[in-house]
Design a protein around this motif. Structure first.
Motif, PDB file in Angstrom:
ATOM      1  N   ALA A 259       0.833  -1.205   0.000  1.00  0.00           N
ATOM      2  CA  ALA A 259       0.000   0.000   0.000  1.00  0.00           C
ATOM      3  C   ALA A 259       0.867   1.253   0.000  1.00  0.00           C
ATOM      4  N   ALA A 260       1.918   1.253   0.828  1.00  0.00           N
ATOM      5  CA  ALA A 260       2.820   2.400   0.872  1.00  0.00           C
ATOM      6  C   ALA A 260       3.572   2.548  -0.443  1.00  0.00           C
ATOM      7  N   LEU A 261       3.951   1.429  -1.043  1.00  0.00           N
ATOM      8  CA  LEU A 261       4.657   1.469  -2.323  1.00  0.00           C
ATOM      9  C   LEU A 261       3.748   2.017  -3.426  1.00  0.00           C
ATOM     10  N   ARG A 262       2.472   1.641  -3.396  1.00  0.00           N
ATOM     11  CA  ARG A 262       1.518   2.167  -4.388  1.00  0.00           C
ATOM     12  C   ARG A 262       1.360   3.676  -4.237  1.00  0.00           C
ATOM     13  N   ASP A 263       1.245   4.137  -3.008  1.00  0.00           N
ATOM     14  CA  ASP A 263       1.091   5.571  -2.776  1.00  0.00           C
ATOM     15  C   ASP A 263       2.300   6.338  -3.306  1.00  0.00           C
ATOM     16  N   PHE A 264       3.480   5.834  -3.007  1.00  0.00           N
ATOM     17  CA  PHE A 264       4.694   6.490  -3.497  1.00  0.00           C
ATOM     18  C   PHE A 264       4.750   6.469  -5.020  1.00  0.00           C
ATOM     19  N   THR A 265       4.403   5.331  -5.612  1.00  0.00           N
ATOM     20  CA  THR A 265       4.447   5.208  -7.068  1.00  0.00           C
ATOM     21  C   THR A 265       3.539   6.237  -7.731  1.00  0.00           C
ATOM     22  N   THR A 266       2.330   6.366  -7.214  1.00  0.00           N
ATOM     23  CA  THR A 266       1.374   7.328  -7.781  1.00  0.00           C
ATOM     24  C   THR A 266       1.907   8.747  -7.704  1.00  0.00           C
ATOM     25  N   LYS A 267       2.436   9.130  -6.543  1.00  0.00           N
ATOM     26  CA  LYS A 267       2.953  10.490  -6.376  1.00  0.00           C
ATOM     27  C   LYS A 267       4.172  10.728  -7.257  1.00  0.00           C
ATOM     28  N   ALA A 268       5.064   9.739  -7.333  1.00  0.00           N
ATOM     29  CA  ALA A 268       6.284   9.898  -8.123  1.00  0.00           C
ATOM     30  C   ALA A 268       5.969  10.063  -9.608  1.00  0.00           C
ATOM     31  N   LEU A 269       5.085   9.237 -10.124  1.00  0.00           N
ATOM     32  CA  LEU A 269       4.749   9.319 -11.547  1.00  0.00           C
ATOM     33  C   LEU A 269       3.958  10.587 -11.857  1.00  0.00           C
ATOM     34  N   THR A 270       3.067  10.956 -10.969  1.00  0.00           N
ATOM     35  CA  THR A 270       2.245  12.153 -11.202  1.00  0.00           C
ATOM     36  C   THR A 270       3.076  13.425 -11.171  1.00  0.00           C
TER      37      THR A 270
END
Length: 213
Positions: free
Chosen positions: A71-82
């Motif tokens: 879940a934490a990795l998904r949150d980071f991924t979304t913010k990083a790509l956005t």
């Protein structure tokens, strides 16, 4: 092509082979990445099922810990790509989805290592599947400026420093949550840094590290 043949190649080579047989249109690259991901998931699912049958798989607590990590990795991924990638970077997003799979495979692989010794061919394949293998004594004795984790941390810091202040704080906070929300982050620290750098680095920059698989 059978999944065993697909996974015998790294993902970059597979995409190149697939698109050469068709053409280099973005939709074909996306299809190749998707197929590689399905094969990788099938292998992980097979490993998880085999461990479950033998009563050697992760218990409820460990599975919950891993879900927190994901879940934490998904949150980071979304913010990083956005925050850092072009809006139409569908290839980058697809590769990100693919490279995240390394952590789930490594999670189950750690349990398989408790079982009987595997054939040499399988050991070779799994050894290269995850970027964050434990440090060897030689690596631990290396100078700080040549240590892989130190190099990765330095590169990560360089990329963050180049971002706007609000983006930098948001991404750094999300990255920290990967380690704070689950103890599993420490187990795969080098792989996580490599993954974060992949997400954040510019498409025009030479890749910091090779694909994890």
């Amino acid at each position: 092509m059978a999944c065993a043949q697909v996974l015998a190649m790294n993902s970059t080579d597979w995409v190149a082979r697939f698109t050469t047989a068709k053409d280099a249109a973005p939709e074909n690259s996306l299809l190749a990445i998707e197929q590689y991901g399905k094969c990788y998931d099938a292998r992980t699912d097979g490993l998880a099922a085999a461990l479950g049958k033998q009563g050697q798989g992760p218990l409820i607590g460990a599975r919950g810990n891993f879900r927190d990590f994901e879940a934490a990795l998904r949150d980071f991924t979304t913010k990083a790509l956005t925050d850092t990638q072009p809006p139409a970077s569908s290839i980058k997003t697809a590769y990100a989805s693919l490279y995240k799979k390394q952590f789930r495979y490594s999670f189950y692989q750690s349990y398989s290592e408790k079982l009987e010794k595997r054939p040499s061919s399988e050991r070779s394949e799994t050894a290269g599947a995850f970027a964050n293998a434990p440090h060897t004594d030689a690596q631990s004795a290396a100078k700080p400026d040549t240590d892989p984790l130190t190099l990765a941390k330095n590169r990560f810091g360089e990329i963050l420093a180049a971002l706007a202040e609000d983006q930098r704080h948001e991404i750094h906070a999300a990255f920290g949550q990967i380690f704070e929300r689950s103890s599993m982050g420490e187990r795969w620290k080098l792989g996580i840094y490599h993954y974060a750098i992949f997400l954040l680095e510019s498409p025009t920059d030479p890749p910091f590290s090779s694909p994890p698989f």
